[in-house]
Write a protein that holds these residues in place. Sequence first.
Motif, PDB file in Angstrom:
ATOM      1  N   ILE A  51     -13.051 -31.859  51.633  1.00  0.00           N
ATOM      2  CA  ILE A  51     -11.919 -32.266  50.798  1.00  0.00           C
ATOM      3  C   ILE A  51     -11.373 -31.033  50.103  1.00  0.00           C
ATOM      4  CG2 ILE A  51     -11.161 -33.666  48.837  1.00  0.00           C
ATOM      5  CD1 ILE A  51     -13.458 -35.570  49.427  1.00  0.00           C
ATOM      6  N   LYS A  52     -10.093 -30.806  50.223  1.00  0.00           N
ATOM      7  CA  LYS A  52      -9.479 -29.634  49.611  1.00  0.00           C
ATOM      8  C   LYS A  52      -9.465 -29.759  48.087  1.00  0.00           C
ATOM      9  CE  LYS A  52      -6.543 -28.238  53.473  1.00  0.00           C
ATOM     10  NZ  LYS A  52      -5.149 -27.938  53.919  1.00  0.00           N
ATOM     11  N   MET A  53      -9.786 -28.656  47.429  1.00  0.00           N
ATOM     12  CA  MET A  53      -9.849 -28.630  45.970  1.00  0.00           C
ATOM     13  C   MET A  53      -8.473 -28.256  45.416  1.00  0.00           C
ATOM     14  SD  MET A  53     -13.555 -26.708  45.674  1.00  0.00           S
ATOM     15  CE  MET A  53     -13.532 -26.621  43.881  1.00  0.00           C
ATOM     16  N   ILE A  54      -7.588 -29.255  45.403  1.00  0.00           N
ATOM     17  CA  ILE A  54      -6.209 -29.033  44.965  1.00  0.00           C
ATOM     18  C   ILE A  54      -5.976 -29.737  43.634  1.00  0.00           C
ATOM     19  CG2 ILE A  54      -3.768 -29.412  45.526  1.00  0.00           C
ATOM     20  CD1 ILE A  54      -4.536 -29.355  48.466  1.00  0.00           C
ATOM     21  N   GLY A  55      -5.360 -29.036  42.700  1.00  0.00           N
ATOM     22  CA  GLY A  55      -5.051 -29.618  41.402  1.00  0.00           C
ATOM     23  C   GLY A  55      -3.622 -30.132  41.361  1.00  0.00           C
ATOM     24  N   TYR A  56      -3.348 -30.992  40.390  1.00  0.00           N
ATOM     25  CA  TYR A  56      -2.016 -31.588  40.257  1.00  0.00           C
ATOM     26  C   TYR A  56      -1.465 -31.345  38.851  1.00  0.00           C
ATOM     27  CZ  TYR A  56      -3.255 -33.557  44.695  1.00  0.00           C
ATOM     28  OH  TYR A  56      -3.627 -33.690  46.016  1.00  0.00           O
ATOM     29  N   GLN A  57      -1.605 -30.075  38.432  1.00  0.00           N
ATOM     30  CA  GLN A  57      -1.102 -29.671  37.124  1.00  0.00           C
ATOM     31  C   GLN A  57       0.405 -29.946  37.024  1.00  0.00           C
ATOM     32  OE1 GLN A  57      -2.904 -27.842  39.223  1.00  0.00           O
ATOM     33  NE2 GLN A  57      -4.701 -27.055  38.159  1.00  0.00           N
ATOM     34  N   ALA A  58       0.820 -30.481  35.870  1.00  0.00           N
ATOM     35  CA  ALA A  58       2.230 -30.773  35.560  1.00  0.00           C
ATOM     36  C   ALA A  58       2.832 -31.855  36.437  1.00  0.00           C
ATOM     37  CB  ALA A  58       3.085 -29.497  35.666  1.00  0.00           C
ATOM     38  N   GLN A  59       2.007 -32.524  37.237  1.00  0.00           N
ATOM     39  CA  GLN A  59       2.515 -33.569  38.132  1.00  0.00           C
ATOM     40  C   GLN A  59       2.481 -34.937  37.459  1.00  0.00           C
ATOM     41  OE1 GLN A  59       3.646 -33.627  41.642  1.00  0.00           O
ATOM     42  NE2 GLN A  59       4.196 -31.637  40.812  1.00  0.00           N
ATOM     43  N   VAL A  60       3.514 -35.719  37.678  1.00  0.00           N
ATOM     44  CA  VAL A  60       3.647 -37.010  37.021  1.00  0.00           C
ATOM     45  C   VAL A  60       3.140 -38.150  37.910  1.00  0.00           C
ATOM     46  CG1 VAL A  60       5.311 -38.691  36.125  1.00  0.00           C
ATOM     47  CG2 VAL A  60       5.581 -36.260  35.593  1.00  0.00           C
ATOM     48  N   ILE A  61       3.647 -38.236  39.127  1.00  0.00           N
ATOM     49  CA  ILE A  61       3.360 -39.400  39.973  1.00  0.00           C
ATOM     50  C   ILE A  61       1.890 -39.464  40.408  1.00  0.00           C
ATOM     51  CG2 ILE A  61       3.967 -40.579  42.131  1.00  0.00           C
ATOM     52  CD1 ILE A  61       6.807 -39.619  41.733  1.00  0.00           C
ATOM     53  N   PRO A  62       1.256 -38.353  40.824  1.00  0.00           N
ATOM     54  CA  PRO A  62      -0.175 -38.457  41.128  1.00  0.00           C
ATOM     55  C   PRO A  62      -0.990 -38.989  39.950  1.00  0.00           C
ATOM     56  CG  PRO A  62       0.680 -36.404  41.988  1.00  0.00           C
ATOM     57  CD  PRO A  62       1.775 -37.009  41.145  1.00  0.00           C
ATOM     58  N   ALA A  63      -0.636 -38.566  38.740  1.00  0.00           N
ATOM     59  CA  ALA A  63      -1.355 -39.027  37.544  1.00  0.00           C
ATOM     60  C   ALA A  63      -1.115 -40.516  37.301  1.00  0.00           C
ATOM     61  CB  ALA A  63      -0.923 -38.211  36.329  1.00  0.00           C
ATOM     62  N   SER A 109      -8.395 -29.514  36.493  1.00  0.00           N
ATOM     63  CA  SER A 109      -9.527 -28.620  36.258  1.00  0.00           C
ATOM     64  C   SER A 109      -9.222 -27.194  36.715  1.00  0.00           C
ATOM     65  CB  SER A 109     -10.758 -29.135  37.003  1.00  0.00           C
ATOM     66  OG  SER A 109     -11.800 -28.170  36.975  1.00  0.00           O
ATOM     67  N   PRO A 110      -9.652 -26.174  35.950  1.00  0.00           N
ATOM     68  CA  PRO A 110      -9.410 -24.776  36.333  1.00  0.00           C
ATOM     69  C   PRO A 110     -10.014 -24.397  37.687  1.00  0.00           C
ATOM     70  CG  PRO A 110     -10.080 -24.919  34.033  1.00  0.00           C
ATOM     71  CD  PRO A 110     -10.279 -26.278  34.618  1.00  0.00           C
ATOM     72  N   GLN A 111     -11.026 -25.147  38.155  1.00  0.00           N
ATOM     73  CA  GLN A 111     -11.625 -24.801  39.444  1.00  0.00           C
ATOM     74  C   GLN A 111     -10.752 -25.235  40.624  1.00  0.00           C
ATOM     75  OE1 GLN A 111     -14.973 -27.142  41.077  1.00  0.00           O
ATOM     76  NE2 GLN A 111     -14.911 -28.331  39.179  1.00  0.00           N
ATOM     77  N   LEU A 112      -9.711 -26.024  40.344  1.00  0.00           N
ATOM     78  CA  LEU A 112      -8.824 -26.497  41.405  1.00  0.00           C
ATOM     79  C   LEU A 112      -7.651 -25.542  41.591  1.00  0.00           C
ATOM     80  CD1 LEU A 112      -8.641 -30.251  40.281  1.00  0.00           C
ATOM     81  CD2 LEU A 112     -10.169 -29.258  42.000  1.00  0.00           C
ATOM     82  N   LEU A 113      -7.265 -25.321  42.837  1.00  0.00           N
ATOM     83  CA  LEU A 113      -6.115 -24.481  43.117  1.00  0.00           C
ATOM     84  C   LEU A 113      -4.843 -25.293  42.878  1.00  0.00           C
ATOM     85  CD1 LEU A 113      -5.140 -21.727  44.192  1.00  0.00           C
ATOM     86  CD2 LEU A 113      -5.096 -22.729  46.473  1.00  0.00           C
ATOM     87  N   ASN A 114      -3.918 -24.707  42.137  1.00  0.00           N
ATOM     88  CA  ASN A 114      -2.662 -25.394  41.828  1.00  0.00           C
ATOM     89  C   ASN A 114      -1.940 -25.800  43.108  1.00  0.00           C
ATOM     90  OD1 ASN A 114       0.108 -25.920  41.011  1.00  0.00           O
ATOM     91  ND2 ASN A 114      -0.447 -24.985  39.070  1.00  0.00           N
ATOM     92  N   ALA A 115      -1.427 -27.029  43.122  1.00  0.00           N
ATOM     93  CA  ALA A 115      -0.742 -27.533  44.310  1.00  0.00           C
ATOM     94  C   ALA A 115       0.454 -26.674  44.688  1.00  0.00           C
ATOM     95  CB  ALA A 115      -0.290 -28.980  44.082  1.00  0.00           C
ATOM     96  N   TYR A 116       1.067 -26.022  43.700  1.00  0.00           N
ATOM     97  CA  TYR A 116       2.220 -25.167  44.003  1.00  0.00           C
ATOM     98  C   TYR A 116       1.783 -23.924  44.767  1.00  0.00           C
ATOM     99  CZ  TYR A 116       4.385 -28.236  40.653  1.00  0.00           C
ATOM    100  OH  TYR A 116       4.831 -29.353  40.006  1.00  0.00           O
ATOM    101  N   ALA A 117       0.596 -23.426  44.439  1.00  0.00           N
ATOM    102  CA  ALA A 117       0.071 -22.282  45.177  1.00  0.00           C
ATOM    103  C   ALA A 117      -0.226 -22.669  46.620  1.00  0.00           C
ATOM    104  CB  ALA A 117      -1.193 -21.760  44.496  1.00  0.00           C
TER     105      ALA A 117
END
Length: 472
Positions: free
Chosen positions: A224-236, A199-207
């Motif tokens: 709970i930290k609002m962290i996204g897992y864009q482009a991530q394979v294993i979390p998905a 989701s765009p409201q989540l901060l990218n995990a790389y950031a």
Amino acid sequence: MSKFSNEAKELLEFIGGKENVAAVSHCVTRMRFVLNDDAKADVDKIKNIKSVKGTFTQAGQFQVIIGNEVSTFYNEFVKISGVDGVSKDEAKKSARQNMSLLQRMISHLGEIFAPLIPAIVVGGLILGFRNVIGDIKLLQDGTKALTEVSQFWAGVHHFLWLIGEAIFFFLPVGITWSISKKMGTTQILGIVLGLTLVSPQLLNAYAVAGGAEAPVWDFGFTQIKMIGYQAQVIPAILAGFTLANLEIRLKKIVPGYISMILVPFLSLVPTVLLAHTVLGPIGWKIGSVISSVVYAGLTSAFGWLFAAVFGFGYAPLVITGLHHMTTAIDLQLISEIGGTNLWPMIALSNIAQGSAVWAMVYLNKNDEEEKQVSIPAAISCYLGVTEPAMFGINLKYVYPFLAAMIGSAIAGVISVGGGVLANSVGVGGIPGILSIQPQHMFTFFLAMVAAVGIPFGLTVFFNKKNITFTKK
């Protein structure tokens, strides 16, 4: 009588008869058998059937390569044998009874990524094309890229990122959907779960890894930290299997008259919560460790050895099905370090297998029947599809397969030794050069030359010296 009637009867006999067939299906080029006893199949006699291009066993299935007319052959076989055909999914389920735990895990991984491959290939081609027009200094004495002198190409470059971003940045959506589809659960819930990871409201995990402070969901007693897992394979993957298994178990205990309301709610909400508190952070850490180990191995003082072993062994990995793991590792490397040094070696292995087949075309230039099989197989290899070449030609004669493995190993050493990185996973074989980062394209080209010349030369040499690596 069908033109395949006699051959279908022969296959039924040589496969061990109707009573030995637990399940049979077909794909684009192959008959897929799940046999009650693999030992009853007479492989040598099966290979001598005119329409059979080769055989192999993979993922618990005995597979017979027929070619483009496999559907006609399959229909005739089912008619003659009286064996009821099943879908590929049912055949895979049946085949798992013959697999070890590791084989089942690899099979699941392959089934997750198989529906995503067309999108990943398209994404790779698009990023490769953006490489050519945006990063290679082709104009004005090598000082400017095409996008720097043409507004049209600058617009194309900008527009194409829309598709590239959708494929790779939002990859978790595809993964969670694919898992729900594979597991037979509600696919829209898989899609929604994936969207909650990117989701765009989540901060990218790389950031976050770079030091940025993530916003939080504040529940008063905890945050709970609002962290996204864009482009991530294993979390998905972890989140997708959690959702699917939770839904399956809930359907067994929730009464049918309230199932439509409770099962989606009790499946999705806890999974999303777990994804952002436990599964995401754990998956991120696992992925980081895997990518770090692979990258460290390939860039260490012994990187050449890793490259030689991987280049030599990748083709046998394809036979076992273990090569499906490399897609996940490639994608993890791309997300972690901005490129992958594994994918270039896979593309080189494709080229090496095709080059060995071209050598067989040269050696059998007067054999028209052999050329009808070999030439299309070699072309498909150069476009990234090695199965017809490996199983139809190279493994049949053995020495071309070994020549290709040696060529692949040497080409891999050149690639890794030169620090070659690919921006993305894309089309294998010769078009794979489009995915290579511009500064590494010349080195990769040299590796391609090795992948063409060495297997071709070795195959001819082995043939002329009568070194076939087979029992006389």
